[in-house]
Design a protein around this motif. Structure first.
Motif, PDB file in Angstrom:
ATOM      1  N   ARG A 145      53.014  29.058  55.079  1.00 55.30           N
ATOM      2  CA  ARG A 145      54.181  29.763  55.597  1.00 55.30           C
ATOM      3  C   ARG A 145      53.786  31.090  56.232  1.00 55.30           C
ATOM      4  NH1 ARG A 145      58.189  30.045  50.622  1.00 55.30           N
ATOM      5  NH2 ARG A 145      59.664  30.613  52.261  1.00 55.30           N
ATOM      6  N   ALA A 146      52.683  31.653  55.802  1.00 57.78           N
ATOM      7  CA  ALA A 146      52.131  32.917  56.310  1.00 57.78           C
ATOM      8  C   ALA A 146      50.753  33.061  55.674  1.00 57.78           C
ATOM      9  CB  ALA A 146      53.032  34.093  55.942  1.00 57.78           C
ATOM     10  N   THR A 147      50.044  34.124  56.030  1.00 59.46           N
ATOM     11  CA  THR A 147      48.708  34.359  55.486  1.00 59.46           C
ATOM     12  C   THR A 147      48.598  35.789  54.988  1.00 59.46           C
ATOM     13  OG1 THR A 147      47.712  32.753  57.005  1.00 59.46           O
ATOM     14  CG2 THR A 147      46.224  34.355  55.984  1.00 59.46           C
ATOM     15  N   VAL A 148      47.970  35.950  53.820  1.00 59.03           N
ATOM     16  CA  VAL A 148      47.715  37.275  53.262  1.00 59.03           C
ATOM     17  C   VAL A 148      46.201  37.467  53.167  1.00 59.03           C
ATOM     18  CG1 VAL A 148      48.046  38.848  51.323  1.00 59.03           C
ATOM     19  CG2 VAL A 148      49.863  37.224  51.942  1.00 59.03           C
ATOM     20  N   ILE A 149      45.715  38.584  53.688  1.00 59.00           N
ATOM     21  CA  ILE A 149      44.303  38.956  53.586  1.00 59.00           C
ATOM     22  C   ILE A 149      44.175  39.954  52.444  1.00 59.00           C
ATOM     23  CG2 ILE A 149      42.296  39.862  54.813  1.00 59.00           C
ATOM     24  CD1 ILE A 149      43.881  39.344  57.436  1.00 59.00           C
ATOM     25  N   VAL A 150      43.270  39.666  51.510  1.00 59.53           N
ATOM     26  CA  VAL A 150      43.093  40.491  50.311  1.00 59.53           C
ATOM     27  C   VAL A 150      41.672  41.036  50.283  1.00 59.53           C
ATOM     28  CG1 VAL A 150      43.122  40.509  47.791  1.00 59.53           C
ATOM     29  CG2 VAL A 150      44.753  39.067  49.043  1.00 59.53           C
ATOM     30  N   TRP A 151      41.524  42.320  49.983  1.00 60.61           N
ATOM     31  CA  TRP A 151      40.176  42.852  49.771  1.00 60.61           C
ATOM     32  C   TRP A 151      40.181  43.902  48.662  1.00 60.61           C
ATOM     33  CZ3 TRP A 151      41.927  43.474  55.079  1.00 60.61           C
ATOM     34  CH2 TRP A 151      42.511  44.713  55.350  1.00 60.61           C
ATOM     35  N   GLY A 152      39.003  44.100  48.086  1.00 59.09           N
ATOM     36  CA  GLY A 152      38.829  45.045  46.995  1.00 59.09           C
ATOM     37  C   GLY A 152      38.296  46.380  47.474  1.00 59.09           C
ATOM     38  N   GLY A 153      37.546  47.071  46.579  1.00 54.57           N
ATOM     39  CA  GLY A 153      37.138  48.431  46.879  1.00 54.57           C
ATOM     40  C   GLY A 153      35.654  48.662  46.798  1.00 54.57           C
ATOM     41  N   LEU A 154      35.215  49.422  45.782  1.00 57.12           N
ATOM     42  CA  LEU A 154      33.816  49.843  45.720  1.00 57.12           C
ATOM     43  C   LEU A 154      32.924  48.864  44.977  1.00 57.12           C
ATOM     44  CD1 LEU A 154      34.213  53.660  44.913  1.00 57.12           C
ATOM     45  CD2 LEU A 154      33.983  52.555  47.148  1.00 57.12           C
ATOM     46  N   SER A 155      33.466  48.055  44.076  1.00 55.78           N
ATOM     47  CA  SER A 155      32.570  47.243  43.243  1.00 55.78           C
ATOM     48  C   SER A 155      32.977  45.790  43.090  1.00 55.78           C
ATOM     49  CB  SER A 155      32.447  47.865  41.846  1.00 55.78           C
ATOM     50  OG  SER A 155      33.717  47.909  41.200  1.00 55.78           O
ATOM     51  N   GLY A 156      34.234  45.447  43.322  1.00 54.33           N
ATOM     52  CA  GLY A 156      34.683  44.069  43.186  1.00 54.33           C
ATOM     53  C   GLY A 156      35.299  43.585  44.479  1.00 54.33           C
ATOM     54  N   TRP A 157      34.866  42.424  44.947  1.00 58.90           N
ATOM     55  CA  TRP A 157      35.269  41.979  46.284  1.00 58.90           C
ATOM     56  C   TRP A 157      35.466  40.460  46.327  1.00 58.90           C
ATOM     57  CZ3 TRP A 157      29.923  43.585  45.781  1.00 58.90           C
ATOM     58  CH2 TRP A 157      29.742  44.980  45.762  1.00 58.90           C
ATOM     59  N   GLY A 158      36.047  40.021  47.425  1.00 56.79           N
ATOM     60  CA  GLY A 158      36.067  38.600  47.733  1.00 56.79           C
ATOM     61  C   GLY A 158      36.605  37.732  46.616  1.00 56.79           C
ATOM     62  N   ALA A 159      35.747  36.851  46.109  1.00 57.92           N
ATOM     63  CA  ALA A 159      36.162  35.860  45.117  1.00 57.92           C
ATOM     64  C   ALA A 159      36.521  36.464  43.768  1.00 57.92           C
ATOM     65  CB  ALA A 159      35.069  34.811  44.943  1.00 57.92           C
ATOM     66  N   ALA A 160      36.332  37.761  43.580  1.00 58.22           N
ATOM     67  CA  ALA A 160      36.857  38.409  42.374  1.00 58.22           C
ATOM     68  C   ALA A 160      38.368  38.233  42.287  1.00 58.22           C
ATOM     69  CB  ALA A 160      36.508  39.891  42.361  1.00 58.22           C
ATOM     70  N   TYR A 161      39.006  37.966  43.432  1.00 57.38           N
ATOM     71  CA  TYR A 161      40.453  37.881  43.493  1.00 57.38           C
ATOM     72  C   TYR A 161      40.956  36.450  43.680  1.00 57.38           C
ATOM     73  CZ  TYR A 161      39.566  42.791  43.698  1.00 57.38           C
ATOM     74  OH  TYR A 161      39.099  44.044  43.393  1.00 57.38           O
ATOM     75  N   LEU A 162      40.170  35.480  43.259  1.00 56.75           N
ATOM     76  CA  LEU A 162      40.647  34.102  43.279  1.00 56.75           C
ATOM     77  C   LEU A 162      41.947  33.926  42.489  1.00 56.75           C
ATOM     78  CD1 LEU A 162      37.351  32.007  43.070  1.00 56.75           C
ATOM     79  CD2 LEU A 162      39.087  31.889  44.875  1.00 56.75           C
ATOM     80  N   PRO A 163      42.131  34.598  41.342  1.00 59.91           N
ATOM     81  CA  PRO A 163      43.430  34.465  40.660  1.00 59.91           C
ATOM     82  C   PRO A 163      44.603  34.965  41.509  1.00 59.91           C
ATOM     83  CG  PRO A 163      41.772  35.253  39.116  1.00 59.91           C
ATOM     84  CD  PRO A 163      41.149  35.316  40.488  1.00 59.91           C
ATOM     85  N   VAL A 164      44.383  35.992  42.321  1.00 60.82           N
ATOM     86  CA  VAL A 164      45.430  36.445  43.241  1.00 60.82           C
ATOM     87  C   VAL A 164      45.708  35.363  44.275  1.00 60.82           C
ATOM     88  CG1 VAL A 164      46.051  38.177  44.969  1.00 60.82           C
ATOM     89  CG2 VAL A 164      44.828  38.872  42.901  1.00 60.82           C
ATOM     90  N   ALA A 165      44.647  34.753  44.799  1.00 63.06           N
ATOM     91  CA  ALA A 165      44.819  33.675  45.766  1.00 63.06           C
ATOM     92  C   ALA A 165      45.611  32.522  45.164  1.00 63.06           C
ATOM     93  CB  ALA A 165      43.454  33.184  46.261  1.00 63.06           C
ATOM     94  N   ASP A 166      45.387  32.221  43.894  1.00 69.55           N
ATOM     95  CA  ASP A 166      46.155  31.166  43.224  1.00 69.55           C
ATOM     96  C   ASP A 166      47.651  31.460  43.280  1.00 69.55           C
ATOM     97  OD1 ASP A 166      43.803  29.851  42.533  1.00 69.55           O
ATOM     98  OD2 ASP A 166      43.765  30.657  40.484  1.00 69.55           O
TER      99      ASP A 166
END
Length: 364
Positions: A145-166
């Motif tokens: 329906r739409a797309t959300v781009i997610v990113w982290g900060g200084l130490s955690g990135w990318g796949a650290a946020y797979l639960p958010v993607a879920d």
């Protein structure tokens, strides 16, 4: 970093106590670790095992479990174990603040474990400058329906946020977990760092979404911790951004007082020169009188966040239109609301759905 049990910290060596504060149980599980592994990691490191070794051992155990499950035809269990291994390796590399060979190797192992989750998780590569920006694309079962781009900060990135993607894919949104300049493989493998033009790098992920015919609809961005600063800047500069979430970010970044935090920031900028680090941070100061956020904003804050006070985040709220800006505060919230992960992800998932694909979506 977040608050912790100060009494327990006092009994630990200073390095271990700092690691437990930076990576408490709530953060470990928020970013996808098996709760049993998270408890074991904290116990083993309290007993004297080096953090990166303890986390890597847990990842190895999960990978063995994944292979055994695959051999027996249990694909769901295998995928779960690989996700737990990916998260454990993410936290293994966090113990190393400078870009050593060991940190690069641990992050490469994390990337390999995440890549094994294909096709549910699709690896993304974007040419940029003399390197490559990386990331992971997660798509819902049907057309997004739409797309959300997610990113982290200084130490955690990318796949650290797979639960958010879920949480997002469950609501019919595609989710691109970005590793921008200064983050993940973009930095550790390809030498792309944060500088005065870092927002140009993050904008390349919006370019990718717009160019991919599988990703229709509007685009939102979600910046976590220091990455919220980048998200706010991009939302102010790029009219393609349809909605933005900022969670636990400083509007006026400064060189931290603590050595470990200074090392992390220097690694993000790619230099040991404190003057250059300060110069880059000064260039990233978000001024609400100059930087106006014209799309809907959701600002998240935890009242027990030791890294981003409300005063540090308030300029983002002031930069937005009062009619489309929402502030949500958890009085007992830790940094980026680790301890309210489920409620936080439900809120942001529903909010993006409403503003990018639902009842608050403007007519075009």
């Amino acid at each position: 970093m977040t608050t912790g049990d100060r009494g327990a910290d006092a009994a630990l060596p200073p390095l271990v106590a700092a690691q437990h504060r930076a990576m408490p149980f709530t953060r470990l599980t928020d970013c996808g670790m098996d709760p049993a592994d998270a408890r074991r990691l904290l116990a083993d490191t309290a007993a004297g095992l080096p953090w990166q070794d303890a986390a890597a051992i847990l990842a190895d155990t999960q990978l063995v479990r994944a292979r055994a499950a695959e051999e027996n035809g249990h694909s769901v269990t295998a995928r779960q174990a690989r996700r737990f291994a990916s998260a454990a390796l993410m936290f293994a590399q966090m113990a190393l603040h400078t870009d050593t060979a060991e940190k690069r190797a641990l992050y490469a192992r994390h990337t390999s474990a995440t890549a094994a989750l294909a096709p549910e998780v699709e690896r993304v590569r974007i040419p940029y400058r003399d390197g490559v920006l990386g990331g992971w694309l997660c798509r819902p079962a049907g057309p997004p329906r739409a797309t959300v781009i997610v990113w982290g900060g200084l130490s955690g990135w990318g796949a650290a946020y797979l639960p958010v993607a879920d949480a997002y894919t469950a609501r019919g949104l595609a989710c691109l977990l970005a590793e921008g300049p200064g983050q993940g493989e973009s930095r550790l493998r390809h030498g792309l760092y944060v500088d005065e033009h870092v927002i140009d790098g993050f904008a390349r992920f919006v370019d990718l979404v717009e160019a991919d015919p599988r990703l229709g609809g509007a685009t939102g961005i979600h910046g976590i911790s220091f990455g919220g600063l980048f998200a706010a800047h991009l939302a102010a500069a790029d009219p393609r951004v349809g909605a933005v979430v900022v969670n636990g970010a400083p509007a006026t970044p400064t060189v931290p007082e603590f050595r470990t935090a200074r090392e992390q920031m220097a690694a993000v900028v790619g230099t040991d020169d404190p003057g250059r680090v300060a110069e880059v941070m000064d260039s990233l100061r978000f001024d609400p009188d100059k930087h106006r956020i014209r799309c809907p904003l959701l600002l998240l804050h935890g009242g027990r966040d030791p890294l981003a006070r409300y005063e540090d985040q308030e300029p983002f709220h002031r930069a937005a239109d009062p009619d489309t800006a929402t502030l949500r505060i958890w009085p007992d919230g830790e940094h980026t609301l680790y301890n309210h992960a489920a409620a936080r992800d439900a809120l942001t998932g529903d909010w993006f759905t409403d503003h990018l694909a639902g009842r608050h979506t403007p007519n075009r």
